[in-house]
Design an enzyme around this catalytic site. Structure first.
Site, short mmCIF file in Angstrom:
data_model
loop_
_atom_site.label_atom_id
_atom_site.label_comp_id
_atom_site.label_asym_id
_atom_site.label_seq_id
_atom_site.Cartn_x
_atom_site.Cartn_y
_atom_site.Cartn_z
CD GLU A 67 65.64 23.09 36.58
OE1 GLU A 67 64.51 22.65 36.82
OE2 GLU A 67 66.54 23.16 37.43
CG ASP A 85 58.50 20.61 43.13
OD1 ASP A 85 57.32 21.02 43.10
OD2 ASP A 85 59.46 21.27 42.69
CB THR A 90 57.61 23.99 37.97
OG1 THR A 90 57.72 23.67 39.36
CG2 THR A 90 58.98 24.39 37.43
#
Length: 282
Positions: A67, A85, A90
């Site tokens: 990640e 995305d 995020t």
């Protein structure tokens, strides 16, 4: 990098007893048969669980390598960006997303623990952008305030709490129910982190269902390595359904490497690659 609707988390019911019985010595008093074997398999899985603190730290490092391209997972509490995305921002140690509900759940929990925190004022906006990639009501200061909150020990604990509640504990519980050891529990955890456990075809529960058409987990009398290969095959299929997840190296050159070496307990040293980068835990 995560699939929407992850907050609709419900791990499936307990699996049936194993099909094969273990040999029992003539003088033994414990009951023999499938139930005894199932209990033994689950006990073995429990004894080598990913919830052991040292193993859990290894799991966090491996996930962070994928990640965040770093083993330093504890540096990721402050991480936040829109990676393009379709899931909005995020952030944090497990990639909480503004568009998938788990970031909202996190900030709601943090506000319960610490009312008036620096992120509390964004709750109305987080509720509105849930399910979208919108930043409406979050920009221009949300990222700065997230980083500020990450200096607070209570916010770090809140991230840990939500990681465990939504992802880690359910994955480990299902792994122990299936009779898989530490590596198997990790493959479940990594899958639930990326795909969530909603009702869509690429969710964790449906990856597992897809694997069940090819093999059985140890708790149902199956071979652990065969089962994990089937699960990883199903995971790769799920990843390839979406462009954002189409690079399957976190399976091919990481989890599959450990499995091929027979390292079912995820023992160190560990060497793997993700997205072309090499990592080592001694």
């Amino acid at each position: 990098m995560f699939t929407p609707h992850r907050k609709t988390l419900t791990i499936g019911a307990l699996l049936g007893a194993a099909l094969l019985a273990a040999p029992v010595a003539a003088h033994a008093t414990a009951p023999a048969g499938p139930a005894a074997t199932s209990a033994a398999v689950k006990a073995a899985a429990a004894a080598t669980g990913l919830d052991d603190p040292a193993k859990k730290d290894i799991a966090m490092q491996i996930v962070s390598s994928a990640e965040n391209s770093s083993l330093d997972w504890k540096a990721q509490y402050k991480y936040i960006e829109d990676i393009g995305d379709g899931r909005g921002y995020t952030a944090g140690i497990i990639g909480f997303c503004s568009g998938t509900g788990d970031m909202l759940d996190l900030v709601e929990y943090y506000t319960q623990v610490k009312p008036g925190n620096v992120l509390a004022k964004y709750l109305p906006a987080l509720r509105k952008v849930d399910g979208t990639d919108s930043h409406t009501g979050l920009d221009p200061n949300f990222t700065k305030d997230w980083a500020k909150a990450a200096q607070d020990a209570d916010f770090k604990k809140a991230q840990d709490h939500e990681r465990d509640r939504v992802y880690f504990n359910p994955a480990v519980q299902q792994g122990k129910t299936d009779g898989v050891g530490t590596l198997g529990q990790f493959t479940y955890y990594d899958a639930i982190v990326m795909h969530g456990d909603g009702t869509d075809s690429t969710s964790f529960r449906n990856i597992r269902k897809r694997a069940l058409t090819k093999a059985k987990p140890p708790a149902q009398g199956g071979n652990e390595t065969t089962w994990l290969n089937a699960f990883l095959d199903a995971r790769v299929w799920a990843m390839k359904q979406e462009e954002a997840h189409s690079d399957t190296s976190r399976v091919d050159t990481a989890q599959r490497v450990f499995l091929k070496k027979g390292n079912l307990n995820l023992n160190t040293p560990l060497d793997w690659k993700v997205y072309g980068d090499s990592f080592h835990i001694g």
